[in-house]
Design a protein around this motif. Sequence first.
Motif, PDB file in Angstrom:
ATOM      1  N   ALA A 155      39.297  50.188  38.049  1.00  0.00           N
ATOM      2  CA  ALA A 155      39.849  51.500  37.438  1.00  0.00           C
ATOM      3  C   ALA A 155      41.315  51.780  37.778  1.00  0.00           C
ATOM      4  O   ALA A 155      41.508  51.524  38.895  1.00  0.00           O
ATOM      5  N   ARG A 156      42.083  52.495  36.999  1.00  0.00           N
ATOM      6  CA  ARG A 156      43.127  53.047  37.375  1.00  0.00           C
ATOM      7  C   ARG A 156      43.305  54.681  37.101  1.00  0.00           C
ATOM      8  O   ARG A 156      42.766  55.248  36.179  1.00  0.00           O
ATOM      9  N   ILE A 171      39.088  52.568  32.441  1.00  0.00           N
ATOM     10  CA  ILE A 171      38.505  51.189  33.173  1.00  0.00           C
ATOM     11  C   ILE A 171      38.236  50.418  31.726  1.00  0.00           C
ATOM     12  O   ILE A 171      37.377  51.033  30.893  1.00  0.00           O
ATOM     13  N   GLY A 172      38.995  49.285  31.653  1.00  0.00           N
ATOM     14  CA  GLY A 172      38.896  48.649  30.240  1.00  0.00           C
ATOM     15  C   GLY A 172      39.688  49.318  29.147  1.00  0.00           C
ATOM     16  O   GLY A 172      40.799  49.899  29.420  1.00  0.00           O
ATOM     17  N   PRO A 189      38.658  52.237  47.407  1.00  0.00           N
ATOM     18  CA  PRO A 189      40.337  51.953  47.010  1.00  0.00           C
ATOM     19  C   PRO A 189      40.549  50.670  46.813  1.00  0.00           C
ATOM     20  O   PRO A 189      39.648  49.663  47.749  1.00  0.00           O
ATOM     21  N   ALA A 190      41.387  50.361  45.975  1.00  0.00           N
ATOM     22  CA  ALA A 190      41.822  48.788  45.804  1.00  0.00           C
ATOM     23  C   ALA A 190      43.285  48.866  45.916  1.00  0.00           C
ATOM     24  O   ALA A 190      44.075  49.581  45.228  1.00  0.00           O
ATOM     25  N   ALA A 191      43.932  47.737  46.727  1.00  0.00           N
ATOM     26  CA  ALA A 191      45.343  47.504  46.858  1.00  0.00           C
ATOM     27  C   ALA A 191      45.766  47.166  45.329  1.00  0.00           C
ATOM     28  O   ALA A 191      45.149  46.352  44.839  1.00  0.00           O
ATOM     29  N   SER A 192      47.250  47.338  45.193  1.00  0.00           N
ATOM     30  CA  SER A 192      47.554  46.561  43.779  1.00  0.00           C
ATOM     31  C   SER A 192      47.672  45.138  43.967  1.00  0.00           C
ATOM     32  O   SER A 192      47.852  44.496  43.003  1.00  0.00           O
ATOM     33  N   THR A 193      47.720  44.646  45.158  1.00  0.00           N
ATOM     34  CA  THR A 193      47.653  42.897  45.502  1.00  0.00           C
ATOM     35  C   THR A 193      46.135  42.532  45.372  1.00  0.00           C
ATOM     36  O   THR A 193      46.205  41.285  45.189  1.00  0.00           O
ATOM     37  N   GLU A 194      45.434  43.309  45.143  1.00  0.00           N
ATOM     38  CA  GLU A 194      43.953  42.676  45.246  1.00  0.00           C
ATOM     39  C   GLU A 194      43.824  41.775  44.150  1.00  0.00           C
ATOM     40  O   GLU A 194      43.966  42.138  42.978  1.00  0.00           O
ATOM     41  N   PHE A 195      43.055  40.465  44.515  1.00  0.00           N
ATOM     42  CA  PHE A 195      42.904  39.544  43.501  1.00  0.00           C
ATOM     43  C   PHE A 195      42.153  40.185  42.221  1.00  0.00           C
ATOM     44  O   PHE A 195      42.706  40.130  41.086  1.00  0.00           O
ATOM     45  N   ARG A 196      41.353  41.016  42.466  1.00  0.00           N
ATOM     46  CA  ARG A 196      40.507  41.807  41.283  1.00  0.00           C
ATOM     47  C   ARG A 196      41.256  42.417  40.403  1.00  0.00           C
ATOM     48  O   ARG A 196      41.450  42.481  39.271  1.00  0.00           O
ATOM     49  N   LEU A 198      44.761  42.328  40.326  1.00  0.00           N
ATOM     50  CA  LEU A 198      45.806  41.398  39.606  1.00  0.00           C
ATOM     51  C   LEU A 198      45.175  40.749  38.336  1.00  0.00           C
ATOM     52  O   LEU A 198      45.526  40.652  37.308  1.00  0.00           O
ATOM     53  N   ARG A 199      43.834  40.380  38.435  1.00  0.00           N
ATOM     54  CA  ARG A 199      43.109  39.873  37.174  1.00  0.00           C
ATOM     55  C   ARG A 199      42.739  40.719  36.083  1.00  0.00           C
ATOM     56  O   ARG A 199      43.239  40.320  34.822  1.00  0.00           O
ATOM     57  N   HIS A 200      42.599  41.994  36.358  1.00  0.00           N
ATOM     58  CA  HIS A 200      42.574  42.827  35.168  1.00  0.00           C
ATOM     59  C   HIS A 200      43.741  43.394  34.646  1.00  0.00           C
ATOM     60  O   HIS A 200      44.240  43.775  33.571  1.00  0.00           O
TER      61      HIS A 200
END
Length: 213
Positions: A155-156, A171-172, A189-196, A198-200
Amino acid sequence: LPMRPESLVQLIGSGNTATVEAEWMRLLESVELSAATLSDYQPVLAELCRLGKTSLAEEWAWTAIETMSTRLPPMETLALGSAFLLAVGESQELRTQVAELYRAAYAGHERLDELVTKAGLTGGRPVRRALRTLDVCLPLKIGDYLAARDHDGVARIEAMDRAQWRITFSIGETTETLGAVELADRFRPAASTEFRVLRHYAPDQLARRLDRE
């Protein structure tokens, strides 16, 4: 050298709390003691509680947090305070002390007191859930990412109403709004560089990174 946490746990088990208390105070007096090292002593407090000596655990935790708050930056003291509160579990005094540490660590943060109340840190809500709410929601800014805890969605953050502590995120293709407690239950929380993330949100960037690596 101070005794290891596991040695102190054994001593408590054998009923020798006087030696452990002396060791605990000696530990707090050592000048080079870091918050990380002291956090390793969580099991000592947990063992006291397991044996029904909760008021002693509260007292030792409180003393440790007070001592370290004079030597460490607020954020580090807060991490230690949260760890010790989790070890002791139900303690009104420690809940209040940790709420003060949040106020020091996030001084000047908009509507902090409202969030402390909503999270239920000073009463009402389980300690783990209250701390999680504060740790997820306090640092949030518009544009930050969150990863779902129970599926691979990302989510953003699109908007934040701090007066009510309601947070809007996409989210989507959909947009949702949740209260702080519910948001922290569902996301981390998720970092902007996290794989997940980046994939989205940046598949081209992810493709380039995969090529490079």
